[in-house]
Design an enzyme around this catalytic site. Structure first.
Site, PDB file in Angstrom:
ATOM      1  N   ASP A   1       0.650  14.725  15.656  1.00  0.00           N
ATOM      2  CA  ASP A   1       0.803  14.911  14.207  1.00  0.00           C
ATOM      3  C   ASP A   1      -0.547  14.951  13.508  1.00  0.00           C
ATOM      4  O   ASP A   1      -0.775  14.274  12.504  1.00  0.00           O
ATOM      5  CB  ASP A   1       1.671  13.800  13.613  1.00  0.00           C
ATOM      6  CG  ASP A   1       2.222  14.170  12.225  1.00  0.00           C
ATOM      7  OD1 ASP A   1       2.276  15.382  11.909  1.00  0.00           O
ATOM      8  OD2 ASP A   1       2.601  13.258  11.478  1.00  0.00           O
TER       9      ASP A   1
ATOM     10  N   LEU B   1       0.803  -1.220   0.000  1.00  0.00           N
ATOM     11  CA  LEU B   1       0.000   0.000   0.000  1.00  0.00           C
ATOM     12  C   LEU B   1       0.836   1.270   0.000  1.00  0.00           C
ATOM     13  O   LEU B   1       0.405   2.299  -0.515  1.00  0.00           O
ATOM     14  CB  LEU B   1      -0.934   0.010   1.216  1.00  0.00           C
ATOM     15  CG  LEU B   1      -1.960  -1.123   1.304  1.00  0.00           C
ATOM     16  CD1 LEU B   1      -2.726  -1.043   2.617  1.00  0.00           C
ATOM     17  CD2 LEU B   1      -2.916  -1.066   0.123  1.00  0.00           C
TER      18      LEU B   1
ATOM     19  N   GLY C   1      10.589   6.077   4.399  1.00  0.00           N
ATOM     20  CA  GLY C   1      11.937   5.880   4.897  1.00  0.00           C
ATOM     21  C   GLY C   1      12.008   4.956   6.095  1.00  0.00           C
ATOM     22  O   GLY C   1      13.043   4.335   6.353  1.00  0.00           O
TER      23      GLY C   1
END
Length: 659
Positions: A163, A40, A44
Site C-alpha cells: 500500500d 490522533l 473504520g
C-alpha cells in the site's frame, strides 16, 4: 489529560492524576507504563493515540484495533510483528514487546493494541498540497533512493508493503528523511505468492495499486508499481488517474511532458519500467533499481575538469588577505554605528549583500584546498604555525552581537600535486556533551547531558575536499563537483579506508573523530545550540534556509538556500578555527549508534561497543533544516550508505582510542 481507550466509554476524558476512568472504570495506565493523551486519528478499523511512556517521559503512538474480525486481528498482529523485526530509520520503530491486549472494565471483548515510534513530520500528500507545485529531479532522485533502500530492508525480510502511496510516506520533521508507514497491509513472501498458486487479499488504493494486486495476486514487484506512480505524482503534481496524464485505453500514464523541469530520460525510463502493467516486466529486485539510480546519478554529474596544480610561492610575510565576507561585516558595523546588525532582516545589510561589489565569494588560494591561506604551505606536527581568524556571535534572532579575533595552531600535510591538508590543534579540556532540556528542538537521544574530558588532538580545518580525496584514493565520487567542495557520496567504510591509506602515506595516525571529539571541537567552548550562538542564518551556514530555528521569523530567509554544497571555507569559523562544522555535509564519526548517552564513555574515546551496522553522523548538511545543524544534534545511517549529503573530516592523533 488522560484518555480512556474503551470504545464504548461515553466520557473518555479524565484528569492525568488518576488510574481509572471516572466514566466507565477502565484502567487508564496501560501495561503499567503508557498513558493516552491525544487522539490522533480514527477510522473504520481502529484509533490512533499519542501516548506518553510514563517512566521514560517519551512520546509514542498507540494503535488500537476496534474491529474484532479475525482477518483484521491477523493483519494487525502481523503489522506489529513485522515492524519489530525491521530496524531502519525509514521505518517506524516497534519494540518486540510492543503488542498487547487490553480489557475494558466489565467487558469480555479484548482490545488489541501496539506501541510504535511517533514520527513527527508531514506525509507526502499533505506536503504536495502545501507546496502547490511539483518537486524537481534532484529531490526526486534523493527520495527515490532512500525509499528503495527502505524497501530493500522490507523485502530482505521476505515481506512486501502492498500500500505504497504519498499519504503512507512521511518526512521526518527533524531531518526531512522519508519514512514508510502503515504496514497494516504487509504480506509475507511465500512460495504460494511467488508461484501464484493462491490468492492474496486485495488492498486497493485507486491509481497506485497494480493490476495483479487488484486481482488478488500481489507480489513484491507490486511495491515498485506503486512507488513509480507515487513519483509521477511528485514530479507532475497530478494524481495517477488524472485525465491529463491517464490513458485509460492502454492503462498507462503519459506524464513526461507535465514535469516542472526537464528530467533525465534515464530517470523517466526507470519510473515507466517500475509501472509496467505486467509485474514480470518491472525490475525484479530493489538491488536492480538501486543500480539504475546509481547510473542515473553518474550520468548527471558534470564532467570533471583537468586540475593543473598552481605554482606555490612562499611569501616572505603572511599575505594581507581577508575574506570579503569579513570585510563586509566590519563595513556594515561602521555604517550602523552601535546598532545591532540583523544578518538577514536589516534592509541596509540586504542591499549591501546583494551588491555585486560586496557579495561574499570563496577567496582565491595558492593551493586547491586552502580557501583561507595560511602563511606557510608545509609545516609539521612538531613545528606548528599560527593562523588568525575572526569569530562572530549571534543572538536568538540571528543578529550578530559580537565580533572578535582569535588564533589557532595548525600544520599542513602535503598530499602531492599541490594538494595540502590543513590540521588544526584542538586543546584538551572538559565540556558538557549533549543538549540541555530547555534547548529548542532537542531530541531525547541527546540525553543525558554528561561531562566529558577530551585530550588534545588535531582535526581537519575543513571538511575533506574532493581534491584531497582524489589525491589519496585516485577517485572522486562526489555528486556536486569542485576541487574545493567537500567530497560526498562516501560511506563510513569509504571514510575509514581513506584514513587508513592516508596513515600509510604519511606515517601518522589518521582516523575519524569520536563523537565526543566532534562535538567538543564543534562547540569550541560554547554551550549554545550553535557555535555562533543562539541561532544561525544562511549567511553563516549552508543549510536549507526555507526552515528557521526557534525565534527567527518563519520564512525570513526563504529562497536563499544553495541546494548544493559550497566550497569549504566559504563561511566563518568557530572559536577553534574550524570551518563548516554546521551544515554543508554530514560528517561521519567513529562511533556505533546508541539511542542515548546512558553509560557513554566520559574520556572522549569512540563508543564502539554496540554490535550493529549503524554509525553516527554529525553537523547537518545543505539539505537539512537548522534544527539538524545544532552542535548536539545526532544522526545515524548504515556504514555502507553513501549519499550527496554525507562527507567527513579527519583527525590526527598519537594512537587510535576506542572503547
Amino acid at each position: 489529560m488522560s484518555l480512556c481507550i474503551n470504545s464504548n466509554c461515553l466520557n473518555p476524558e479524565n484528569s492525568d492524576n488518576i488510574f481509572f476512568c471516572q466514566a466507565c472504570g477502565s484502567e487508564l495506565i496501560l501495561q503499567g507504563r503508557y498513558q493516552a493523551i491525544i487522539e490522533l486519528g480514527r477510522g473504520g478499523f481502529g484509533v490512533t493515540y499519542q501516548i506518553n511512556e510514563i517512566g521514560k517521559n517519551q512520546t509514542k503512538v498507540l494503535k488500537v484495533l476496534i474491529n474484532n474480525q479475525p482477518k483484521a486481528i491477523e493483519l494487525f498482529k502481523q503489522e506489529a510483528a513485522v515492524l519489530s523485526q525491521l530496524n531502519h530509520p525509514g521505518i517506524p520503530k516497534v519494540e518486540p514487546d510492543a503488542y498487547f491486549v487490553y480489557f475494558p472494565n466489565e467487558s469480555r471483548n479484548p482490545i488489541h493494541c501496539f506501541v510504535m515510534e511517533k514520527i513527527e513530520g508531514i506525509d507526502l500528500e499533505k506536503y504536495m498540497q502545501n507546496r502547490k507545485r511539483p518537486i524537481g529531479q534532484t529531490l526526486a532522485i534523493y527520495w527515490l533512493k532512500d525509499l528503495v533502500t527502505i524497501l530493500e530492508q522490507v523485502h530482505n525480510q521476505n515481506f512486501f508493503h502492498r500500500d505504497i502511496k504519498p499519504s503512507n510516506i512521511m518526512l521526518r520533521a527533524e531531518n526531512a528523511q522519508p519514512v514508510l508507514i502503515d504496514f497494516g497491509t504487509v504480506r509475507q513472501v511465500t512460495e504460494t505468492v511467488v508461484n501464484q498458486d493462491g490468492q492474496v487479499t486485495a488492498i486497493v488504493s485507486a491509481g497506485y495499486t497494480p493490476p495483479e494486486q487488484i486481482n488478488n495476486n500481489a507480489v513484491p514487484q507490486s511495491d515498485f508499481f506503486a512507488l513509480g506512480r507515487t513519483f509521477v505524482y511528485l514530479l507532475t503534481g497530478k494524481k495517477p488517474l488524472d485525465p491529463a496524464i491517464y490513458d485509460s485505453d492502454h492503462e498507462r500514464l503519459n506524464w513526461r511532458i507535465h514535469t516542472s523541469e526537464e528530467i533525465s530520460p534515464m530517470l523517466a525510463d526507470l519510473l515507466d519500467d517500475m509501472m509496467q502493467r505486467l509485474y514480470k516486466d518491472r525490475p525484479q529486485t530493489t538491488h536492480k533499481i538501486l543500480q539504475r539510480i546509481t547510473t542515473i546519478e553518474q550520468s548527471l554529474q558534470p564532467r570533471p575538469t583537468t586540475f593543473v596544480p598552481p605554482t606555490i610561492v612562499k611569501p616572505s610575510q603572511p599575505p594581507k588577505t581577508k575574506s570579503t565576507r569579513r570585510i563586509f561585516l566590519k563595513s556594515a558595523s561602521l555604517i550602523l554605528g552601535t546598532f545591532t546588525i540583523a544578518v538577514g532582516g536589516n534592509n541596509i545589510f540586504k542591499n549591501l549583500f546583494n551588491n555585486q561589489d560586496h557579495k561574499p565569494t570563496t577567496p582565491k588560494t595558492t593551493t586547491s584546498t586552502s580557501p583561507n591561506p595560511t602563511p606557510e604551505n608545509t609545516t609539521s606536527v612538531s613545528n606548528p604555525k599560527i593562523f588568525k581568524f575572526e569569530v562572530v556571535t549571534t543572538d536568538a534572532k540571528g543578529n550578530i552581537t559580537n565580533q572578535r579575533n582569535a588564533t589557532a595552531k595548525y600544520f599542513t600535510e602535503d598530499l602531492g600535486n599541490g594538494v595540502f591538508l590543513e590540521m588544526v590543534e584542538i586543546p584538551g579540556g572538559k565540556f558538557l556533551m549533549g543538549s540541555p532540556e530547555n534547548e529548542a528542538k532537542r531530541n531525547e537521544n541527546e540525553s543525558p547531558q554528561h561531562q566529558v574530558r577530551v585530550p588534545s588532538f588535531w582535526i581537519g580545518k575543513y571538511e575533506l575536499t574532493q581534491a584531497q580525496y582524489q589525491a589519496i584514493m585516485g577517485t572522486n565520487p562526489a555528486y556536486f563537483k569542485g576541487d574545493n567542495r567537500p567530497v560526498e557520496q562516501v560511506s563510513w567504510n569509504d571514510a575509514v579506508t581513506f584514513c587508513q591509506k592516508l596513515s600509510q602515506r604519511t606515517g601518522k595516525n589518521y582516523r575519524l573523530p569520536s563523537e565526543a571529539e566532534w562535538e567538543y571541537a564543534c562547540r569550541a567552548g560554547t554551550t549554545t545550540p550553535f557555535y555562533f550562538g543562539e541561532s544561525i542564518t544562511p549567511h553563516l551556514v549552508n543549510y536549507h534556509s526555507n526552515y528557521t530555528y526557534d525565534s527567527i521569523q518563519k520564512g525570513q530567509y526563504r529562497n536563499q538556500t544553495t541546494e548544493q554544497t559550497t566550497d569549504v571555507g566559504t563561511f566563518l569559523p568557530n572559536g577553534f578555527g574550524l570551518y563548516e562544522m554546521h551544515g554543508n555535509v554530514w560528517e561521519w564519526c567513529q562511533d556505533d549508534w546508541h539511542d542515548n548517552y546512558i553509560n557513554a564513555p566520559q574520556s572522549g574515546i569512540a563508543w564502539t561497543s554496540q554490535s550493529g551496522s549503524a554509525k553516527v553522523l554529525r553537523g547537518g548538511s545543505w539539505g537539512n533544516n537548522p534544527d539538524n545543524c545544532r552542535s548536539a544534534y545526532r544522526n545515524t545511517h548504515y556504514f555502507d550508505y553513501n549519499f550527496y549529503l554525507i562527507g567527513f573530516r579527519v583527525v590526527c592523533s598519537g594512537a587510535a582510542r576506542t572503547l
